[in-house]
Every structure is written in C-alpha cells, then in structure tokens.
Design a protein around this motif. Structure first.
Motif, PDB file in Angstrom:
ATOM      1  N   ASP A 200       0.808  -1.224   0.000  1.00  0.00           N
ATOM      2  CA  ASP A 200       0.000   0.000   0.000  1.00  0.00           C
ATOM      3  C   ASP A 200       0.843   1.276   0.000  1.00  0.00           C
ATOM      4  OD1 ASP A 200      -2.480  -1.208  -0.199  1.00  0.00           O
ATOM      5  OD2 ASP A 200      -2.752  -1.353   1.964  1.00  0.00           O
ATOM      6  N   ARG A 201       2.109   1.154  -0.359  1.00  0.00           N
ATOM      7  CA  ARG A 201       2.959   2.341  -0.509  1.00  0.00           C
ATOM      8  C   ARG A 201       3.041   2.728  -1.979  1.00  0.00           C
ATOM      9  NH1 ARG A 201       8.471   0.807   2.449  1.00  0.00           N
ATOM     10  NH2 ARG A 201       9.028   2.888   1.678  1.00  0.00           N
ATOM     11  N   PRO A 202       3.365   3.997  -2.278  1.00  0.00           N
ATOM     12  CA  PRO A 202       3.456   4.420  -3.677  1.00  0.00           C
ATOM     13  C   PRO A 202       4.509   3.625  -4.430  1.00  0.00           C
ATOM     14  CG  PRO A 202       3.499   6.317  -2.190  1.00  0.00           C
ATOM     15  CD  PRO A 202       3.642   5.099  -1.334  1.00  0.00           C
ATOM     16  N   PRO A 203       4.227   3.203  -5.649  1.00  0.00           N
ATOM     17  CA  PRO A 203       5.238   2.524  -6.459  1.00  0.00           C
ATOM     18  C   PRO A 203       6.279   3.536  -6.944  1.00  0.00           C
ATOM     19  CG  PRO A 203       3.208   2.798  -7.709  1.00  0.00           C
ATOM     20  CD  PRO A 203       2.923   3.297  -6.328  1.00  0.00           C
ATOM     21  N   PRO A 204       7.540   3.449  -6.517  1.00  0.00           N
ATOM     22  CA  PRO A 204       8.491   4.543  -6.747  1.00  0.00           C
ATOM     23  C   PRO A 204       8.858   4.774  -8.205  1.00  0.00           C
ATOM     24  CG  PRO A 204       9.584   2.664  -5.722  1.00  0.00           C
ATOM     25  CD  PRO A 204       8.124   2.385  -5.678  1.00  0.00           C
ATOM     26  N   LEU A 205       9.010   3.722  -8.998  1.00  0.00           N
ATOM     27  CA  LEU A 205       9.402   3.927 -10.393  1.00  0.00           C
ATOM     28  C   LEU A 205       8.276   4.569 -11.194  1.00  0.00           C
ATOM     29  CD1 LEU A 205      12.256   3.094 -11.420  1.00  0.00           C
ATOM     30  CD2 LEU A 205      11.582   1.907  -9.343  1.00  0.00           C
ATOM     31  N   LEU A 206       7.042   4.170 -10.925  1.00  0.00           N
ATOM     32  CA  LEU A 206       5.898   4.790 -11.591  1.00  0.00           C
ATOM     33  C   LEU A 206       5.755   6.241 -11.159  1.00  0.00           C
ATOM     34  CD1 LEU A 206       3.462   4.488 -13.441  1.00  0.00           C
ATOM     35  CD2 LEU A 206       2.181   3.549 -11.507  1.00  0.00           C
ATOM     36  N   SER A 207       5.949   6.507  -9.879  1.00  0.00           N
ATOM     37  CA  SER A 207       5.887   7.879  -9.376  1.00  0.00           C
ATOM     38  C   SER A 207       6.957   8.750 -10.019  1.00  0.00           C
ATOM     39  CB  SER A 207       6.048   7.874  -7.855  1.00  0.00           C
ATOM     40  OG  SER A 207       6.038   9.185  -7.348  1.00  0.00           O
ATOM     41  N   ASP A 208       8.176   8.215 -10.139  1.00  0.00           N
ATOM     42  CA  ASP A 208       9.262   8.961 -10.760  1.00  0.00           C
ATOM     43  C   ASP A 208       8.939   9.301 -12.213  1.00  0.00           C
ATOM     44  OD1 ASP A 208      10.618   8.707  -8.379  1.00  0.00           O
ATOM     45  OD2 ASP A 208      12.009   7.170  -9.097  1.00  0.00           O
ATOM     46  N   ALA A 209       8.408   8.320 -12.936  1.00  0.00           N
ATOM     47  CA  ALA A 209       8.134   8.515 -14.360  1.00  0.00           C
ATOM     48  C   ALA A 209       7.061   9.569 -14.585  1.00  0.00           C
ATOM     49  CB  ALA A 209       7.728   7.190 -14.995  1.00  0.00           C
ATOM     50  N   LEU A 210       6.021   9.557 -13.763  1.00  0.00           N
ATOM     51  CA  LEU A 210       4.978  10.577 -13.906  1.00  0.00           C
ATOM     52  C   LEU A 210       5.481  11.937 -13.438  1.00  0.00           C
ATOM     53  CD1 LEU A 210       1.830   8.587 -12.754  1.00  0.00           C
ATOM     54  CD2 LEU A 210       2.315   9.445 -15.042  1.00  0.00           C
ATOM     55  N   GLY A 211       6.273  11.954 -12.380  1.00  0.00           N
ATOM     56  CA  GLY A 211       6.819  13.216 -11.879  1.00  0.00           C
ATOM     57  C   GLY A 211       7.741  13.891 -12.871  1.00  0.00           C
ATOM     58  N   ALA A 212       8.373  13.105 -13.745  1.00  0.00           N
ATOM     59  CA  ALA A 212       9.278  13.675 -14.749  1.00  0.00           C
ATOM     60  C   ALA A 212       8.516  14.446 -15.827  1.00  0.00           C
ATOM     61  CB  ALA A 212      10.105  12.570 -15.390  1.00  0.00           C
ATOM     62  N   LEU A 213       7.218  14.189 -15.972  1.00  0.00           N
ATOM     63  CA  LEU A 213       6.393  14.933 -16.933  1.00  0.00           C
ATOM     64  C   LEU A 213       5.911  16.211 -16.249  1.00  0.00           C
ATOM     65  CD1 LEU A 213       4.380  11.878 -18.288  1.00  0.00           C
ATOM     66  CD2 LEU A 213       6.113  13.160 -19.560  1.00  0.00           C
TER      67      LEU A 213
END
Length: 337
Positions: A200-213
């Motif tokens: 139930d924690r944020p998925p870090p690689l997906l978060s990074d990829a969206l944050g880069a946009l």
C-alpha cells in the motif's frame, strides 16, 4: 501473462522493477536483467521472493518495486461496470475549432471511427496503436477516446497501447511508455487503469516517471474497487485521482474507489461513447466505470487548457471558487456531454 496474488495486489512472479543504481545490490538474487527506456526488470533466481527483495533494497535507500500488474477499470465483477452494452449511434458533429492541446491516452489503443476519421492525430497512428481486437476490454481505449473527443473538441490524442484486450499490463510496460513520452509530452495524460501495491505504498518507479512529466496534468481513475484502499497511480500526489458518480451525479457509484487520496469525481454510470464495429456493436456502446469518469475530467482540463497552461487550468478547476466538493470523492466535474 503470469500473475501472482500478494495481499490483494497482483504482481509478475519472479520480477523486481528498479533502476541501474540497484543492480549491484540485487546481484545475488539476479538470474537475468532486461533493460529498456531507462527501466530495469530483474528476473530473480528460483525461490527468491520479489516482495522481500523489494523491501531489502528499499531499506538500502534504493528505488525498487515488484513488477505490479495493473488493470483497466471497468473490472468490477457482477456490477454495472463489468461490460459494455450496444447502443444506437450517437450524433456528434466534428469540431471545426482549433486546439493546440494534446491529450495522452495510454490504454488498449484506438480503433477507426467516424468521429475522428480524417483527423491529423488519427492519421499519425501506426498499427501498434490500434485497439485490441479481442478480449474482455477490447474497445476500452476507443470508448475513452470518444469521451475525450466530445469533452475537449479539437484536441489531438497521443495514443500508446499498453493494455491488452483483457485490460492487463504491468508496471514496467507503463513506466517505459512514460519514459518514451518525455520526448513529446502531452499537456494532459489519461490513465484509466491501475492497481494496489503489495504494501500500500506508492510505487516509486511509476511515481518517478509521472513526476518527470513536469508540465503534464496526469488524470487517473480511482478504481472499481468499492473501497478506500489507495489505488495507484490515482493516489499519487502528482496525479488527479478520479472517482465515479452514479447517473444523478449526486452519489458515489457503488463500485467506485474513494478516500482522502481522491481529488475529483464525475459521472461514471451508463455513459455512451464510441466503440468497436464488431459483433453486436455498430461502433457505439454504453459502459460504466471510473475509467470513464477519469476521461471526463481529463477532457474538461484539456478543454480549459486551450487558453492557459494545463497545470493552471487544472488548479483553477480543482480549487476555484464555487466548486462543489463531495467528501472522499473530491471536486465534482459535471458530465457536460
């Protein structure tokens, strides 16, 4: 696709998603590594547990996640969101107005349809972006494309097929698609899929990829889970999470996810839109789900972004004076179709 259930989340067995910085730390569990578009998938040696290894890598400050399986939403077994229904043709006059807004659509793809035949954006699509011809969610992307087209007249769609015909994908596939999108980022991005994580924690690689946009407004569905358990990517701070309302636009649809992590809501019940021309369908369908509520919100933001940057348009719509807010469902976006 091989799938393993872990704590009501789904993962690809024997796989850990990470970046290059974690490869040496994971070497003793590694059987092979596949790398593409800046993302590494570690294929683990037999007997290695992806969740345990993820936890150990994170304890070392590294970015890691099991390769979660994500699903298009409308998967709500036994409820109205489970399947589309044929509907008569829907009158729609193509917009003559011009919009410079581009909406990214990561989904099952988009099929040929009268609503966009001859448009520049559809003419640029290759066969790899065509909607999946078979499966329980074939037509999902085409349905969403119609909602976006009607809600944001004149906007262009940037289509990438990441879901198969059954509405399934994995985190690695989505992250790689997002990395490729950095070359030509859209103003608005619609993600009508997601899932729970094993912890139930944020998925870090997906978060990074969206944050880069950085200049893109990401809109994601809250899931057809009927629960307040965080649903990713909708629950990420960098995404606008969208819940579904019933046809009255007054109450939460019973299948919709909800919670403090939800930012907005729109009608999700019995919406009609473009669909495949196959079987009982003649190019149109009625369907329900948070997938489609998310498309209405993404379309509203894209339409508002004609006259101002997308981030500013989203902020104004989500935080503006007079916006009606529903507890655990966020700000109401009227359907306006």
């Amino acid at each position: 696709m091989d799938i393993q259930s872990v704590g009501a989340a789904f993962i690809r067995p024997g796989q850990v998603l990470t970046d290059r910085s974690a490869l040496s730390a994971a070497a003793r569990w590694t059987q092979a590594v596949s790398e593409a578009d800046g993302v590494c998938v570690i294929h683990l040696a037999p007997g290695a547990d992806p969740c345990e290894i993820t936890a150990e890598l994170r304890d070392q400050g590294l970015r890691a996640s099991p390769n979660h399986v994500l699903r298009g939403q409308p998967l709500f077994f036994g409820g109205p969101a489970s399947r589309p229904f044929p509907t008569p043709p829907i009158p729609f006059k193509k917009s003559r107005s011009r919009s410079d807004v581009v909406v990214g659509l990561l989904d099952t793809g988009v099929a040929k349809h009268p609503w966009w035949t001859g448009s520049d954006w559809y003419g640029r699509l290759g066969p790899e972006s065509s909607d999946a011809p078979e499966g329980a969610q074939a037509g999902h992307g085409t349905f969403i494309a119609g909602l976006l087209t009607r809600r944001a007249p004149g906007a262009a769609l940037q289509v990438c097929r990441v879901l198969d015909g059954d509405g399934l994908t994995d985190e690695a596939t989505v992250v790689r698609a997002l990395h490729r999108m950095l070359e030509r980022p859209p103003q608005v991005l619609n993600l009508s899929f997601g899932g729970h994580t094993f912890d139930d924690r944020p998925p870090p690689l997906l978060s990074d990829a969206l944050g880069a946009l950085t200049e893109t407004v990401t809109v994601a569905c809250a899931g057809n889970t009927g629960s307040d358990r965080p649903f990713w990517p909708a629950a990420l701070a960098c995404a606008v999470g969208v819940a579904a309302l019933d046809a009255t636009e007054q109450h939460r649809a019973p299948y919709s996810g909800y919670g403090t992590w939800v930012d907005a809501c729109a009608r999700g019940d019995w919406l009609a839109s473009s669909f495949l021309d196959a079987g009982d369908f003649a190019g149109y369908a009625a369907w329900s789900g948070t997938s489609f509520a998310a498309a209405l919100v993404a379309g509203a933001i894209a339409d508002a972004a004609r006259d101002e940057p997308a981030k500013e348009a989203a902020g104004r719509l989500l935080e503006g004076d007079g916006a009606r807010e529903i507890r655990d469902l966020g700000v109401l976006f009227p359907a306006s179709l």
